[in-house]
Design a protein around this motif. Structure first.
Motif, PDB file in Angstrom:
ATOM      1  N   ASP A  26       0.808  -1.219   0.000  1.00  0.00           N
ATOM      2  CA  ASP A  26       0.000   0.000   0.000  1.00  0.00           C
ATOM      3  C   ASP A  26       0.842   1.271   0.000  1.00  0.00           C
ATOM      4  OD1 ASP A  26       0.958  -0.210   2.572  1.00  0.00           O
ATOM      5  OD2 ASP A  26      -0.973   0.083   3.558  1.00  0.00           O
ATOM      6  N   GLN A  27       2.166   1.136   0.121  1.00  0.00           N
ATOM      7  CA  GLN A  27       3.045   2.316   0.087  1.00  0.00           C
ATOM      8  C   GLN A  27       3.835   2.428  -1.214  1.00  0.00           C
ATOM      9  OE1 GLN A  27       5.559   2.557   3.617  1.00  0.00           O
ATOM     10  NE2 GLN A  27       3.918   1.717   4.898  1.00  0.00           N
ATOM     11  N   ARG A  28       3.699   1.457  -2.099  1.00  0.00           N
ATOM     12  CA  ARG A  28       4.563   1.439  -3.294  1.00  0.00           C
ATOM     13  C   ARG A  28       4.333   2.630  -4.214  1.00  0.00           C
ATOM     14  NH1 ARG A  28       4.765  -5.153  -4.494  1.00  0.00           N
ATOM     15  NH2 ARG A  28       5.718  -5.610  -2.458  1.00  0.00           N
ATOM     16  N   TYR A  29       3.083   3.071  -4.339  1.00  0.00           N
ATOM     17  CA  TYR A  29       2.807   4.228  -5.204  1.00  0.00           C
ATOM     18  C   TYR A  29       3.528   5.465  -4.658  1.00  0.00           C
ATOM     19  CZ  TYR A  29       0.193   7.700  -7.907  1.00  0.00           C
ATOM     20  OH  TYR A  29      -0.169   8.743  -8.744  1.00  0.00           O
ATOM     21  N   ASP A  30       3.332   5.730  -3.356  1.00  0.00           N
ATOM     22  CA  ASP A  30       3.960   6.915  -2.753  1.00  0.00           C
ATOM     23  C   ASP A  30       5.482   6.801  -2.754  1.00  0.00           C
ATOM     24  OD1 ASP A  30       1.509   8.138  -2.274  1.00  0.00           O
ATOM     25  OD2 ASP A  30       1.298   7.207  -0.304  1.00  0.00           O
ATOM     26  N   LEU A  31       5.995   5.600  -2.514  1.00  0.00           N
ATOM     27  CA  LEU A  31       7.452   5.417  -2.512  1.00  0.00           C
ATOM     28  C   LEU A  31       8.036   5.594  -3.912  1.00  0.00           C
ATOM     29  CD1 LEU A  31       7.716   2.419  -0.024  1.00  0.00           C
ATOM     30  CD2 LEU A  31       8.556   4.761   0.347  1.00  0.00           C
TER      31      LEU A  31
END
Length: 199
Positions: A175-180
């Motif tokens: 769930d953090q891959r887009y922001d990362l």
């Protein structure tokens, strides 16, 4: 003239969907580009888990899974094409005597500077027996663009592009891959307008 510009090659890059992307498949998606040439592009979405995990997938193909570390991993929705077909993105397998562009598996695309993508069942059989690649991301389906299509979508501000960070694919919380991925460009979601900004 723009026609004289060298062609871009986004192999081993991330495509990051801009906020204006309303396509359900690609909205807020991060795509790892496995191949990009004048003929088009092919990639796998790395941040859209499906509703089954690897243990379920191995059950479906009648293989035991000896690696407990893999069973709980989700099977991802890799894209809208051939959604019944499996694609395994994995660390390169280094075997003495094999050339850099050769693979131990029957059908593998070696991504220059990056990972390998295998579509043959022998990689699943290796994983089943407790061997196989150390890190894997398995998708059903893939994403593809025809000649010039991806370049035109980038020109319309549909995608941001950045060199891929391989650890993000395997280690980062899904769930953090887009922001990362955005942070690789020094960006955060709030900085992006959903409107394509043409002056």
């Amino acid at each position: 003239m723009a026609d004289d510009a060298p062609p871009i090659n986004l192999t081993n890059h991330f495509l990051i969907a801009m906020p204006g992307m309303e396509d359900g498949t690609f909205s807020r998606s991060v795509v790892y580009v496995c191949d990009h040439s004048e003929r088009g592009a092919l990639g796998l979405i790395i941040n859209k888990p499906g509703d089954i995990n690897l243990a379920d997938l191995f059950d479906k193909v009648d293989l035991p899974l000896q690696r407990a570390d893999l069973g709980v991993l989700p099977v991802f929705h890799g894209g809208p094409l051939q959604m019944e077909r499996g694609f395994v993105l994995h660390d390169p397998i280094v075997v003495e005597g094999l050339q850099p562009d050769e693979s131990v598996y029957a059908s593998t695309l070696s991504v220059p500077g990056g990972l390998e993508m295998t579509t043959s069942k022998d990689v699943l059989e290796a994983m089943s027996s407790g061997a196989g690649p150390r890190r894997v991301l398995v998708t059903l389906g893939y994403s593809s663009w025809a000649e010039g299509q991806l370049e035109s979508e980038i020109a319309r501000n549909s995608w941001l592009t950045v060199d891929a960070d391989i650890n993000l694919i395997f280690e980062a919380p899904i769930d953090q891959r887009y922001d990362l991925a955005l942070s690789l460009l020094g960006l955060q979601t709030w900085m992006l307008s959903p409107e394509a900004g043409h002056a």
